[in-house]
Design an enzyme around this catalytic site. Structure first.
Site, PDB file in Angstrom:
ATOM      1  N   ARG A  54       0.715  -0.972  -0.080  1.00  0.00           N
ATOM      2  CA  ARG A  54       0.049   0.044  -0.025  1.00  0.00           C
ATOM      3  C   ARG A  54       0.832   1.169  -0.039  1.00  0.00           C
ATOM      4  O   ARG A  54       2.308   1.124   0.010  1.00  0.00           O
ATOM      5  CB  ARG A  54      -0.930   0.024   0.940  1.00  0.00           C
ATOM      6  CG  ARG A  54      -0.595  -0.624   2.369  1.00  0.00           C
ATOM      7  CD  ARG A  54       0.527   0.054   3.130  1.00  0.00           C
ATOM      8  NE  ARG A  54       0.393   1.375   3.300  1.00  0.00           N
ATOM      9  CZ  ARG A  54       1.236   2.431   3.400  1.00  0.00           C
ATOM     10  NH1 ARG A  54       2.524   2.070   3.488  1.00  0.00           N
ATOM     11  NH2 ARG A  54       0.933   3.763   3.736  1.00  0.00           N
ATOM     12  N   GLN A 202      -1.847   2.428   9.938  1.00  0.00           N
ATOM     13  CA  GLN A 202      -0.720   2.366   9.164  1.00  0.00           C
ATOM     14  C   GLN A 202       0.142   3.201  10.132  1.00  0.00           C
ATOM     15  O   GLN A 202       1.609   3.065  10.001  1.00  0.00           O
ATOM     16  CB  GLN A 202      -0.834   3.275   7.970  1.00  0.00           C
ATOM     17  CG  GLN A 202      -1.477   2.427   6.919  1.00  0.00           C
ATOM     18  CD  GLN A 202      -3.096   2.548   6.878  1.00  0.00           C
ATOM     19  OE1 GLN A 202      -3.558   2.880   7.795  1.00  0.00           O
ATOM     20  NE2 GLN A 202      -3.684   2.480   5.552  1.00  0.00           N
ATOM     21  N   ASP A 243      -1.985  10.639  -1.845  1.00  0.00           N
ATOM     22  CA  ASP A 243      -2.460   9.678  -2.896  1.00  0.00           C
ATOM     23  C   ASP A 243      -2.721  10.564  -4.283  1.00  0.00           C
ATOM     24  O   ASP A 243      -2.590   9.713  -5.217  1.00  0.00           O
ATOM     25  CB  ASP A 243      -3.397   8.981  -2.451  1.00  0.00           C
ATOM     26  CG  ASP A 243      -2.984   7.952  -1.263  1.00  0.00           C
ATOM     27  OD1 ASP A 243      -2.924   8.597  -0.196  1.00  0.00           O
ATOM     28  OD2 ASP A 243      -2.664   6.843  -1.475  1.00  0.00           O
TER      29      ASP A 243
END
Ligand code: MRU
Length: 352
Positions: A54, A202, A243
């Protein structure tokens, strides 16, 4: 292998080895450092979807490696059939996660190169070598970005970061954490506050692990302690990854980023975003970006134990949008963009 037994900063999150894709299985961290190996592009697609790998740059390179596997898997006997096999694989890989623009960027880059090949052998060779080059370049880009960002941070700063924009979100070194690494490498002492980053954690599972392992002075806070930390003078600056950034400077990043940026504004704390140019989407507008909605089960339990009533409805967006007025700057490998972003972002691309 136990996580303590080797240095994460020297490991590659994803790499090409003996015609296979090798990845760290990030779902197992921080308890186990396990490598998984794939010889089939569908397995890579599944790994992206299930967060084995990821982080925007890491999934961009993983998508490219997925196409390299698809090229090797193809039994096509004509150039046209091979390109059609690659297009099919591209669709499968692209459908895994919608928000990070790097995935589409990596896949498009490989398809463009594939189309320049004249023979089946040449196309396969081009696809594999381009994917490997993208992985190597990712590290160089992160180091350049780190150097550009390091001048914005001072000795004895305490820097807050959110999610994981570290070595584990890239091939190595990291984007936001790359800036922190470069700041330390320039001789400054910095402390880091990592947010836990519910629901997938995360921050605690990956950022705290990565930084602690690499000898950084890092402390972990629950997401709910961001306001407390800022109001009590525990934080000087914030740096996060992204992102997708659109040309107006709207930043799409891990859910919770918008809250942190808003709180930073309230307390006069500089808020920086570090991302490569491959994360900047010049085509779409902020309204066009799809925010990935993930399974409710990520929210209704912790570590396999239920923490919410059976049957509860859940809203679980994986990302949010931070508007440009909350940013102090966007750190890239080509320099630092500041407002107005519609003017400064194109200048970075022109410097390319
Ligand atoms: O859902 P994830 O873990 O893929 O989300 C990752 C993030 O939001 C990161 O902060 C972002 O990709 C920047 S990574 C360099």
């Amino acid at each position: 292998m136990h996580p303590g037994s080797s240095n994460t900063s020297s490991l590659r999150t994803v790499e090409w080895k003996n015609d296979k894709v090798v990845m760290i299985d990030q779902t197992k961290l921080p308890n186990e450092l396990v490598f998984v190996q794939f010889g089939n592009y569908a397995q890579v697609a599944d790994a992206i979807k299930t967060l084995v790998v990821r982080g925007a740059p890491a999934i961009g390179v993983s998508g490219a490696f997925g196409l390299a596997l698809a090229a090797l898997q193809s039994t096509a006997s004509t150039k046209e059939d091979l390109l059609s096999d690659l297009e099919k694989a591209k669709d499968v890989l692209f459908s895994t996660r919608p928000t990070a623009v790097n995935l589409g960027w990596g896949l498009d880059k490989i398809m463009t190169v594939a189309k320049t090949g004249n023979t089946i052998e040449q196309i396969k060779e081009l696809v594999i070598s381009t994917a490997k080059k993208m992985a190597d370049e990712d590290i160089e880009i992160n180091k350049a970005m780190g150097k550009n960002g390091s001048v914005l941070f001072d000795n004895n700063d305490t820097i807050m970061t959110h999610c994981n924009a570290g070595a584990l979100a890239t091939v190595a070194y990291g984007t936001a954490l790359g800036v922190i690494r470069a700041t330390k490498e320039s001789g400054k002492h910095v402390r880091i506050i990592a947010t836990e980053t519910r629901p997938v954690q995360q921050g605690s599972r990956l950022t705290a692990f990565e930084l602690k392992h690499d000898g950084f002075d890092v402390r972990l806070i629950p997401d709910t302690a961001v306001g407390y930390s800022m109001a009590n003078g525990l934080v000087n600056k914030v740096v996060v990854g992204a992102d997708r950034i659109v040309k107006t400077g709207h930043v799409f990043n891990k859910i919770g980023t918008y809250q942190i940026a808003t709180m930073a504004k309230q307390h006069g704390i500089p808020f920086y975003v570090a991302a490569p140019l491959s994360t900047i989407d010049l085509e779409n507008r902020a309204d066009d970006v799809i925010i990935e909605m993930r399974e409710g089960s990520e929210v209704t339990g912790v570590g396999g134990k239920k923490t919410a009533p059976e049957g509860i409805d859940v809203i679980n967006p994986a990302f949010d949008m931070t508007p440009p007025e909350l940013l102090s700057g966007i750190i890239t490998e080509k320099g630092v963009a500041t407002a107005p972003y519609v003017e400064s972002i194109p200048k970075l691309f022109a410097a390319n």
